[in-house]
Design a protein around this motif. Structure first.
Motif, PDB file in Angstrom:
ATOM      1  N   UNK A   1      -4.402  -3.548  -6.244  1.00  0.00           N
ATOM      2  CA  UNK A   1      -3.507  -2.630  -6.947  1.00  0.00           C
ATOM      3  C   UNK A   1      -2.192  -2.411  -6.209  1.00  0.00           C
ATOM      4  N   UNK A   2      -2.259  -2.354  -4.889  1.00  0.00           N
ATOM      5  CA  UNK A   2      -1.075  -2.035  -4.106  1.00  0.00           C
ATOM      6  C   UNK A   2      -1.150  -2.763  -2.768  1.00  0.00           C
ATOM      7  N   UNK A   3      -0.725  -4.029  -2.742  1.00  0.00           N
ATOM      8  CA  UNK A   3      -0.863  -4.828  -1.522  1.00  0.00           C
ATOM      9  C   UNK A   3      -0.174  -4.227  -0.300  1.00  0.00           C
ATOM     10  N   UNK A   4       0.876  -3.435  -0.514  1.00  0.00           N
ATOM     11  CA  UNK A   4       1.625  -2.893   0.618  1.00  0.00           C
ATOM     12  C   UNK A   4       0.800  -1.935   1.460  1.00  0.00           C
ATOM     13  N   UNK A   5      -0.127  -1.223   0.840  1.00  0.00           N
ATOM     14  CA  UNK A   5      -0.928  -0.249   1.560  1.00  0.00           C
ATOM     15  C   UNK A   5      -2.157  -0.937   2.139  1.00  0.00           C
ATOM     16  N   UNK A   6      -2.152  -1.121   3.446  1.00  0.00           N
ATOM     17  CA  UNK A   6      -3.228  -1.869   4.079  1.00  0.00           C
ATOM     18  C   UNK A   6      -4.548  -1.115   4.012  1.00  0.00           C
ATOM     19  N   UNK A   7      -5.594  -1.856   3.747  1.00  0.00           N
ATOM     20  CA  UNK A   7      -6.941  -1.303   3.752  1.00  0.00           C
ATOM     21  C   UNK A   7      -7.899  -2.428   4.098  1.00  0.00           C
TER      22      UNK A   7
ATOM     23  N   UNK B   1       3.736 -12.706  16.830  1.00  0.00           N
ATOM     24  CA  UNK B   1       2.272 -12.640  16.850  1.00  0.00           C
ATOM     25  C   UNK B   1       1.641 -13.329  15.648  1.00  0.00           C
ATOM     26  N   UNK B   2       2.468 -13.886  14.748  1.00  0.00           N
ATOM     27  CA  UNK B   2       1.938 -14.631  13.619  1.00  0.00           C
ATOM     28  C   UNK B   2       1.828 -13.856  12.332  1.00  0.00           C
ATOM     29  N   UNK B   3       2.372 -12.642  12.287  1.00  0.00           N
ATOM     30  CA  UNK B   3       2.371 -11.874  11.036  1.00  0.00           C
ATOM     31  C   UNK B   3       3.308 -12.559  10.045  1.00  0.00           C
ATOM     32  N   UNK B   4       2.874 -12.678   8.796  1.00  0.00           N
ATOM     33  CA  UNK B   4       3.657 -13.419   7.809  1.00  0.00           C
ATOM     34  C   UNK B   4       4.452 -12.539   6.859  1.00  0.00           C
ATOM     35  N   UNK B   5       3.986 -11.323   6.612  1.00  0.00           N
ATOM     36  CA  UNK B   5       4.691 -10.444   5.676  1.00  0.00           C
ATOM     37  C   UNK B   5       4.622  -9.009   6.186  1.00  0.00           C
ATOM     38  N   UNK B   6       5.760  -8.320   6.096  1.00  0.00           N
ATOM     39  CA  UNK B   6       5.843  -6.931   6.538  1.00  0.00           C
ATOM     40  C   UNK B   6       6.143  -6.044   5.333  1.00  0.00           C
ATOM     41  N   UNK B   7       5.435  -4.938   5.262  1.00  0.00           N
ATOM     42  CA  UNK B   7       5.654  -3.952   4.203  1.00  0.00           C
ATOM     43  C   UNK B   7       6.104  -2.636   4.825  1.00  0.00           C
ATOM     44  N   UNK B   8       6.830  -1.881   4.050  1.00  0.00           N
ATOM     45  CA  UNK B   8       7.189  -0.528   4.447  1.00  0.00           C
ATOM     46  C   UNK B   8       7.355   0.295   3.183  1.00  0.00           C
ATOM     47  N   UNK B   9       7.450   1.599   3.345  1.00  0.00           N
ATOM     48  CA  UNK B   9       7.605   2.474   2.186  1.00  0.00           C
ATOM     49  C   UNK B   9       8.506   3.640   2.519  1.00  0.00           C
ATOM     50  N   UNK B  10       9.287   4.065   1.539  1.00  0.00           N
ATOM     51  CA  UNK B  10      10.197   5.185   1.740  1.00  0.00           C
ATOM     52  C   UNK B  10      10.272   6.055   0.497  1.00  0.00           C
ATOM     53  N   UNK B  11      10.391   7.350   0.717  1.00  0.00           N
ATOM     54  CA  UNK B  11      10.722   8.240  -0.378  1.00  0.00           C
ATOM     55  C   UNK B  11      12.050   7.791  -0.978  1.00  0.00           C
ATOM     56  N   UNK B  12      12.169   7.879  -2.293  1.00  0.00           N
ATOM     57  CA  UNK B  12      13.382   7.408  -2.965  1.00  0.00           C
ATOM     58  C   UNK B  12      14.617   8.173  -2.533  1.00  0.00           C
ATOM     59  N   UNK B  13      14.443   9.378  -1.975  1.00  0.00           N
ATOM     60  CA  UNK B  13      15.579  10.180  -1.514  1.00  0.00           C
ATOM     61  C   UNK B  13      15.859  10.015  -0.028  1.00  0.00           C
ATOM     62  N   UNK B  14      15.098   9.180   0.643  1.00  0.00           N
ATOM     63  CA  UNK B  14      15.284   8.979   2.080  1.00  0.00           C
ATOM     64  C   UNK B  14      16.333   7.894   2.304  1.00  0.00           C
ATOM     65  N   UNK B  15      17.575   8.237   2.028  1.00  0.00           N
ATOM     66  CA  UNK B  15      18.665   7.260   2.081  1.00  0.00           C
ATOM     67  C   UNK B  15      18.825   6.600   3.446  1.00  0.00           C
TER      68      UNK B  15
END
Length: 311
Positions: free
Chosen positions: A26-32, A271-285
């Motif tokens: 459902x949401x690949x960015x949130x690691x679990x 270290x071999x990481x292939x993709x990085x995700x991050x998240x921000x509040x829409x108002x966190x300019x």
């Protein structure tokens, strides 16, 4: 097909694996991972009344999940959360509604007067939330960066008086990192304001969490004092999540958060990481601008919703 909802068993590997699988779909960015799911379920603060739920079909397959709890660390009482996700292959079968109603009943039982939930931005999901009495609030963006050979800006030398360390360097005493982390959380825009005062619980929730990668978590130190950090989580499958990036109030405006995040991303790529995700509040300019500078692109948007529970 019959769907039942029950509490996840942290000792059942199938439950933890199913929970992680649904979240990733459902949401690949949130690691679990199964380990992190079981860890969170077993070690949540008692005042959170945390109850992870799973929706299970006739075959015993986990098709939906919900993270449910009380925002016990907020100065405003009565706030609960219920984040519901249903596997894309199993939507429209009532699992999401059953998860949400079970979550609301649990939260009401523990004093919640408001329930906050996230819904992925899209007509179907937004209509689903509205039909169940939830009104829209703020939005948040999930961003993605492919860590290819030329993906990152060059790593500059730290300014005079600034040194770059990793969280592993603070393994003997992480309390100085907690101080910066707590200030960052307090100043982060959100519907639910948090005040981190419980150091021992922070150690449990963050420092000892199976997802935390101490070697990839970078810390900018000024004259021996941690001033900024970029917390890294990894899932062992090539994915990286910026758990939080922030600067102590006394050191803001000097580009130290950007420096720490750049260092962490360079470490991750090496270290071999292939993709990085991050998240921000829409108002966190400020953080959105930093992430655009790094080359992150929009991956998904979620809309926060809230419902006042009937008395």
């Amino acid at each position: 097909m019959t769907v039942i909802v029950r509490t996840l068993s942290p000792t059942d590997p199938a439950d933890a694996e199913g929970f992680a699988r649904v979240r990733r779909a459902c949401l690949p960015a949130m690691l679990a991972t199964p380990a992190s799911v079981a860890y969170d379920a077993a070690r949540a603060h008692p005042d959170a009344h945390y109850r992870p739920l799973v929706a299970v079909d006739d075959a015993g397959t986990v098709i939906g999940t919900a993270q449910v709890g009380i925002a016990y660390d907020s100065p405003r009482p009565g706030q609960g959360y219920a984040n519901v996700y249903v596997h894309p292959d199993h939507v429209g079968r009532g699992g999401g509604t059953l998860l949400l109603r079970t979550a609301e009943a649990h939260l009401a039982q523990h004093g919640a007067t408001e329930v906050f939930c996230w819904a992925l931005d899209g007509p179907r999901n937004l209509a689903w939330a509205a039909a169940r009495g939830y009104r829209r609030s703020r939005s948040a963006h999930f961003l993605r960066l492919e860590l290819t050979a030329d993906a990152l800006p060059p790593m500059p030398a730290p300014p005079s008086g600034v040194a770059l360390r990793t969280a592993a360097d603070f393994a003997a005493d992480p309390r100085p990192l907690f101080a910066v982390f707590a200030q960052t959380v307090a100043d982060e825009p959100s519907d639910i304001v948090a005040e981190l005062r419980d150091y021992e619980q922070w150690l449990t929730d963050t420092w000892r969490n199976p997802l935390l990668d101490q070697g990839l978590t970078s810390v900018a130190v000024v004259d021996g004092v941690p001033a900024a950090f970029s917390l890294a989580q990894t899932d062992g499958d090539g994915r990286y999540w910026s758990g939080m990036t922030g600067t102590a109030r006394a050191f803001r405006g000097r580009g130290l958060a950007k420096l720490a995040k750049n260092d962490s991303l360079h470490r991750a790529r090496a270290a071999g990481v292939s993709v990085a995700y991050t998240g921000n509040d829409a108002d966190n300019a400020p953080m959105l601008a930093i992430n655009e500078w790094f080359g992150y692109t929009l991956d998904a948007t979620e809309v926060r919703h809230v419902r006042t529970l009937d008395s």
